[in-house]
Scaffold this motif. Structure first.
Motif, PDB file in Angstrom:
ATOM      1  N   TYR A 176      53.096   0.630  16.604  1.00 44.56           N
ATOM      2  CA  TYR A 176      54.115   0.053  15.714  1.00 44.56           C
ATOM      3  C   TYR A 176      53.832  -1.409  15.362  1.00 44.56           C
ATOM      4  CZ  TYR A 176      56.804   4.285  16.568  1.00 44.56           C
ATOM      5  OH  TYR A 176      57.212   5.604  16.632  1.00 44.56           O
ATOM      6  N   HIS A 199      62.019   0.445  17.264  1.00 44.26           N
ATOM      7  CA  HIS A 199      61.085   1.062  16.329  1.00 44.26           C
ATOM      8  C   HIS A 199      61.138   2.587  16.433  1.00 44.26           C
ATOM      9  CE1 HIS A 199      59.408  -2.929  15.672  1.00 44.26           C
ATOM     10  NE2 HIS A 199      58.664  -2.429  14.709  1.00 44.26           N
ATOM     11  N   ARG A 203      61.879   4.566  12.960  1.00 49.29           N
ATOM     12  CA  ARG A 203      60.688   4.950  12.214  1.00 49.29           C
ATOM     13  C   ARG A 203      60.158   6.311  12.643  1.00 49.29           C
ATOM     14  NH1 ARG A 203      56.934  -0.500  11.776  1.00 49.29           N
ATOM     15  NH2 ARG A 203      58.537  -1.907  11.008  1.00 49.29           N
TER      16      ARG A 203
END
Length: 204
Positions: A176, A199, A203
């Motif tokens: 990430y 994250h 995502r």
């Protein structure tokens, strides 16, 4: 929380010896967590000891680094010189640290009823729970979220054939593009764990 979890939580609450911590058994607010990381003299809670604990609140999409805590403890046995390379804490760093009770008096209200986020948190919880039980009569009632497990689930088949990829925080940080902070520091590790968690939540 299913009925079995509710029953377990209710039983734990009946064992509570510190009424001021009763709020730990309440329902957490939405999108509030606490990232935790510990440094120990080794990985076996039966013969090794806690050296430091760091905790940082995650509120929504924000990591509250300005109000986190990093507590250095005084273990019953000073760290062996050979293990300093692992945890980075010398005898001089911990001999004037807090007692475990002093540490918990600060840490537990800070954790409160927030779900605990960690990287392989089972290890940290394995060290915390024995001292927590001695202090308040029961173990931590909080939900525990493992960032490593989240990453493995998110990646699915993409981690197949890559040895131990999902077992290293550095792999997740690199995936990430999260900057790595200094090693051998529970507070830095808690921040990096919190960043990885956010994250993973936001995502693909």
């Amino acid at each position: 929380m299913n009925w079995l979890q509710q029953l377990s939580c209710h039983w734990q609450k009946t064992q509570l010896q510190r009424p001021e911590l009763a709020s730990m058994f309440g329902d957490p607010l939405v999108k509030q967590w606490v990232a935790i990381d510990c440094e120990m003299t080794g990985l076996n809670p039966k013969k090794h000891h806690l050296l430091s604990v760091a905790a940082i609140h995650i509120n929504g999409d924000t990591i509250d680094t300005g109000n986190g805590m990093h507590l250095v403890c005084r273990p019953p046995v000073m760290p062996d010189r050979d293990t300093i390379v692992i945890h980075g804490l010398r005898t001089a760093d911990v001999e004037h640290g807090m007692s475990y009770d002093e540490m918990l008096a600060l840490l537990l209200p800070f954790i409160d009823n927030r779900p605990i986020v960690g990287f392989c948190p089972q290890i940290d919880i394995g060290f915390l729970n024995p001292v927590v039980k001695r202090y308040m009569g029961t173990t931590l009632p909080n939900k525990v979220i493992d960032v490593r497990q989240l990453y493995s689930q998110r990646m699915g088949d993409r981690t197949q054939g890559i040895p131990n990829q999902s077992q290293h925080l550095t792999n997740i940080l690199a995936h990430y593009n999260i900057p790595e902070l200094g090693a051998h520091d529970a507070y830095n590790d808690a921040i990096m764990t919190a960043m990885a968690f956010l994250h993973l939540r936001s995502r693909p």
